[in-house]
Write an enzyme that holds these catalytic residues in place. Structure first.
Site, PDB file in Angstrom:
ATOM      1  N   ASN A   4      34.116 -33.064  -8.856  1.00 19.79           N
ATOM      2  CA  ASN A   4      34.676 -33.705  -7.643  1.00 19.79           C
ATOM      3  C   ASN A   4      33.462 -34.839  -7.626  1.00 19.79           C
ATOM      4  O   ASN A   4      33.645 -35.908  -6.845  1.00 19.79           O
ATOM      5  CB  ASN A   4      34.822 -33.040  -6.675  1.00 19.79           C
ATOM      6  CG  ASN A   4      33.625 -31.922  -6.249  1.00 19.79           C
ATOM      7  OD1 ASN A   4      33.640 -31.092  -7.135  1.00 19.79           O
ATOM      8  ND2 ASN A   4      32.974 -32.378  -5.270  1.00 19.79           N
TER       9      ASN A   4
ATOM     10  N   THR B  15      21.047 -42.166  -1.872  1.00 21.52           N
ATOM     11  CA  THR B  15      20.066 -40.780  -1.913  1.00 21.52           C
ATOM     12  C   THR B  15      20.948 -39.623  -1.488  1.00 21.52           C
ATOM     13  O   THR B  15      20.564 -38.492  -1.680  1.00 21.52           O
ATOM     14  CB  THR B  15      19.026 -40.783  -0.629  1.00 21.52           C
ATOM     15  OG1 THR B  15      19.558 -41.259   0.427  1.00 21.52           O
ATOM     16  CG2 THR B  15      18.020 -41.727  -1.255  1.00 21.52           C
ATOM     17  N   GLY B  16      22.380 -39.782  -1.292  1.00 18.49           N
ATOM     18  CA  GLY B  16      23.219 -38.830  -0.930  1.00 18.49           C
ATOM     19  C   GLY B  16      23.343 -38.000  -2.502  1.00 18.49           C
ATOM     20  O   GLY B  16      23.147 -38.230  -3.516  1.00 18.49           O
TER      21      GLY B  16
ATOM     22  N   VAL C 137      26.593 -37.843  -3.863  1.00 15.06           N
ATOM     23  CA  VAL C 137      27.260 -38.610  -4.900  1.00 15.06           C
ATOM     24  C   VAL C 137      26.089 -39.593  -5.695  1.00 15.06           C
ATOM     25  O   VAL C 137      26.302 -39.943  -6.835  1.00 15.06           O
ATOM     26  CB  VAL C 137      28.432 -39.372  -4.327  1.00 15.06           C
ATOM     27  CG1 VAL C 137      29.166 -40.167  -5.436  1.00 15.06           C
ATOM     28  CG2 VAL C 137      29.455 -38.295  -3.956  1.00 15.06           C
TER      29      VAL C 137
ATOM     30  N   SER D  63      31.148 -28.892  -2.515  1.00 19.28           N
ATOM     31  CA  SER D  63      30.048 -30.197  -2.694  1.00 19.28           C
ATOM     32  C   SER D  63      30.954 -31.404  -2.270  1.00 19.28           C
ATOM     33  O   SER D  63      30.165 -32.597  -1.968  1.00 19.28           O
ATOM     34  CB  SER D  63      29.511 -30.257  -4.196  1.00 19.28           C
ATOM     35  OG  SER D  63      30.627 -30.294  -4.959  1.00 19.28           O
TER      36      SER D  63
ATOM     37  N   CYS E 102      38.350 -37.650  -3.453  1.00 22.20           N
ATOM     38  CA  CYS E 102      37.949 -36.830  -5.148  1.00 22.20           C
ATOM     39  C   CYS E 102      39.224 -35.972  -5.494  1.00 22.20           C
ATOM     40  O   CYS E 102      39.188 -35.444  -6.452  1.00 22.20           O
ATOM     41  CB  CYS E 102      36.602 -36.023  -4.670  1.00 22.20           C
ATOM     42  SG  CYS E 102      36.568 -35.254  -3.100  1.00 22.20           S
TER      43      CYS E 102
ATOM     44  N   ARG F  97      15.924 -43.883   7.256  1.00 29.50           N
ATOM     45  CA  ARG F  97      15.359 -42.563   7.086  1.00 29.50           C
ATOM     46  C   ARG F  97      15.037 -42.404   5.661  1.00 29.50           C
ATOM     47  O   ARG F  97      13.997 -41.454   5.268  1.00 29.50           O
ATOM     48  CB  ARG F  97      15.793 -41.528   7.764  1.00 29.50           C
ATOM     49  CG  ARG F  97      17.180 -40.872   7.220  1.00 29.50           C
ATOM     50  CD  ARG F  97      17.768 -39.782   7.728  1.00 29.50           C
ATOM     51  NE  ARG F  97      19.047 -39.342   7.234  1.00 29.50           N
ATOM     52  CZ  ARG F  97      20.087 -39.655   7.661  1.00 29.50           C
ATOM     53  NH1 ARG F  97      20.227 -40.672   8.726  1.00 29.50           N
ATOM     54  NH2 ARG F  97      21.127 -39.154   7.054  1.00 29.50           N
ATOM     55  N   SER F  98      15.654 -42.868   4.720  1.00 33.03           N
ATOM     56  CA  SER F  98      15.442 -42.690   3.445  1.00 33.03           C
ATOM     57  C   SER F  98      14.750 -43.705   2.703  1.00 33.03           C
ATOM     58  O   SER F  98      14.440 -43.765   1.301  1.00 33.03           O
ATOM     59  CB  SER F  98      16.941 -42.408   2.714  1.00 33.03           C
ATOM     60  OG  SER F  98      17.571 -41.098   2.984  1.00 33.03           O
TER      61      SER F  98
ATOM     62  N   GLN G   4      39.336 -26.807  -3.589  1.00 35.43           N
ATOM     63  CA  GLN G   4      38.267 -27.713  -3.359  1.00 35.43           C
ATOM     64  C   GLN G   4      37.085 -27.223  -3.045  1.00 35.43           C
ATOM     65  O   GLN G   4      36.630 -26.174  -2.501  1.00 35.43           O
ATOM     66  CB  GLN G   4      38.465 -28.584  -2.261  1.00 35.43           C
ATOM     67  CG  GLN G   4      39.818 -29.371  -2.179  1.00 35.43           C
ATOM     68  CD  GLN G   4      40.351 -30.005  -0.926  1.00 35.43           C
ATOM     69  OE1 GLN G   4      41.317 -30.270  -0.645  1.00 35.43           O
ATOM     70  NE2 GLN G   4      39.236 -30.436  -0.274  1.00 35.43           N
TER      71      GLN G   4
ATOM     72  N   HIS H 129      36.733 -29.615  -8.343  1.00 32.19           N
ATOM     73  CA  HIS H 129      37.990 -29.339  -7.591  1.00 32.19           C
ATOM     74  C   HIS H 129      38.952 -28.892  -8.861  1.00 32.19           C
ATOM     75  O   HIS H 129      39.108 -29.396 -10.108  1.00 32.19           O
ATOM     76  CB  HIS H 129      38.591 -30.776  -6.967  1.00 32.19           C
ATOM     77  CG  HIS H 129      37.779 -31.176  -5.853  1.00 32.19           C
ATOM     78  ND1 HIS H 129      36.955 -30.213  -5.066  1.00 32.19           N
ATOM     79  CD2 HIS H 129      37.760 -32.227  -5.227  1.00 32.19           C
ATOM     80  CE1 HIS H 129      36.498 -30.976  -4.296  1.00 32.19           C
ATOM     81  NE2 HIS H 129      36.991 -32.129  -4.079  1.00 32.19           N
TER      82      HIS H 129
END
Length: 357
Positions: A336, A17-18, A20, A168, A138, A45-46, A165, A263
């Site tokens: 990235n 759920t992040g 990436v 995100s 990254c 929590r997700s 950079q 990046h």
């Protein structure tokens, strides 16, 4: 929860759920389908959220031992989590016989864990004494395909890079902090007097050491001896490991810039042999995972806005150094979240799946 075994490798994505994770689910739906069951796992929590992967609605499971039921030899568990989470849960997975692909910093310096970018050292995936394969930071991932191709031809002897950079890289918190700061300074005359941007942004600069809007911040990571940042030292160490050059002199300066995704790096590479810039361009044009965009006269060179949402590293401004016939200088950009993390992890996972096909 008991899941029947299949002859087709299964994949679990921890941290689905992040930022990436969201990109990785898109990539899985775009690439050849080599997986059987795809399981999505995240923090409690997700748990219960429903996400789409390969056109199917899939419920996110909480990160517990039960979430890995049915996983064993031939299966892959991909961690897109903070280092402490990967360090805690990777041994749980490998004890079941499955292979871990970890995108955090937890195992990047472990000599028994290969650090892999498939375009450069994909063969290293097969030698994994701990059952774990790591992907690089990254920033390292953005430049290493181009650098590896040049090293194969000319033998790299010395390297100096500066990174620019994207926000995100700090996850959703980084992107949100930059967008919030931009909204506070938009349409203003700020940036002409000392302190005016800081006053407008306030003390909450998010995951950055200073305001990022209308600014650049020459810091990323934590303080290490000699004034180096942990991020700079990581790029140095990872580049050495991936290229197999344990004593390569490398100087790195990491800079945060007000870009959401993508990046960029300036690279000055010195080689054992004299470099021809024209031949170097030919090498880069043929290098897997690299796109050459190098016609300054026509205003064509890579920018992070062009690289965002794409898979390759974009290289341009390729030129021979004025003071050293063995040195080459160039500029490189890459998304990235894709090549810097999700795509590289997917490519590693597919190589492992191929062993059991």
């Amino acid at each position: 929860m008991t899941v029947p075994r299949s002859s087709v490798p299964a994949l679990a994505v921890v941290g689905a759920t992040g930022a990436v994770g969201s990109v990785l689910l898109q990539i899985l739906s775009q690439r050849a389908d080599v997986w059987g069951d795809i399981r999505l796992i995240a923090s409690p929590r997700s748990a219960g959220r429903v996400l789409a992967v390969r056109g199917e609605e899939t419920e996110v499971l909480a990160l517990t031992e039960d979430a890995f039921d049915g996983f064993g030899v031939g299966d892959v568990v991909l961690f897109l989590t903070p280092a402490e989470v990967s360090a805690r849960w990777a041994p749980v997975v490998t004890a079941r016989g499955a292979v871990v692909v970890d995108q955090s910093a937890a195992f990047r310096e472990d000599p028994e864990v290969p650090l892999v970018v498939p375009e450069v050292n994909g063969h290293a995936v097969r030698i994994r004494p701990r059952g774990i394969v790591a992907g690089p930071d990254c920033v390292t991932a953005a430049m290493i395909a181009a650098l590896g191709a040049l090293h194969a031809e000319y033998a790299l002897a010395d390297l100096a890079v500066s990174s620019y950079q994207a926000a995100s890289a700090a996850g959703r918190a980084g992107s949100e902090a930059l967008r919030r700061q931009l909204s506070l300074v938009a349409g203003s005359a700020l940036g002409e007097q000392t302190g005016d941007v800081r006053r407008a942004v306030g003390e909450d600069t998010g995951p950055f050491a200073a305001p990022l809007a209308l600014n650049v911040v020459p810091w990323s990571g934590e303080l290490r001896e000699g004034g180096w940042s942990s991020h700079e030292l990581a790029v140095r160490a990872e580049t050495r490991r991936i290229l197999g050059l344990e004593t390569l002199p490398i100087a790195v300066t990491c800079v945060q810039v007000p870009v959401v995704t993508g990046h960029s790096l300036t690279v000055r590479a010195r080689f054992e042999r004299e470099v021809d810039a024209g031949h170097a361009r030919e090498i880069l044009e043929a290098a897997p995972g690299v796109v050459l965009v190098d016609d300054p006269e026509a205003g064509e060179f890579p920018t992070p806005a062009d690289a965002a949402g794409t898979d390759p590293a974009w290289v341009g401004r390729v030129r021979a150094s004025l003071d050293d016939p063995r040195s080459l200088e160039f500029f490189v950009c890459a998304d990235n979240l894709r090549k810097g993390a999700a795509l590289n992890a997917t490519q590693i996972s597919e190589l492992i799946a191929g062993e059991f096909a």
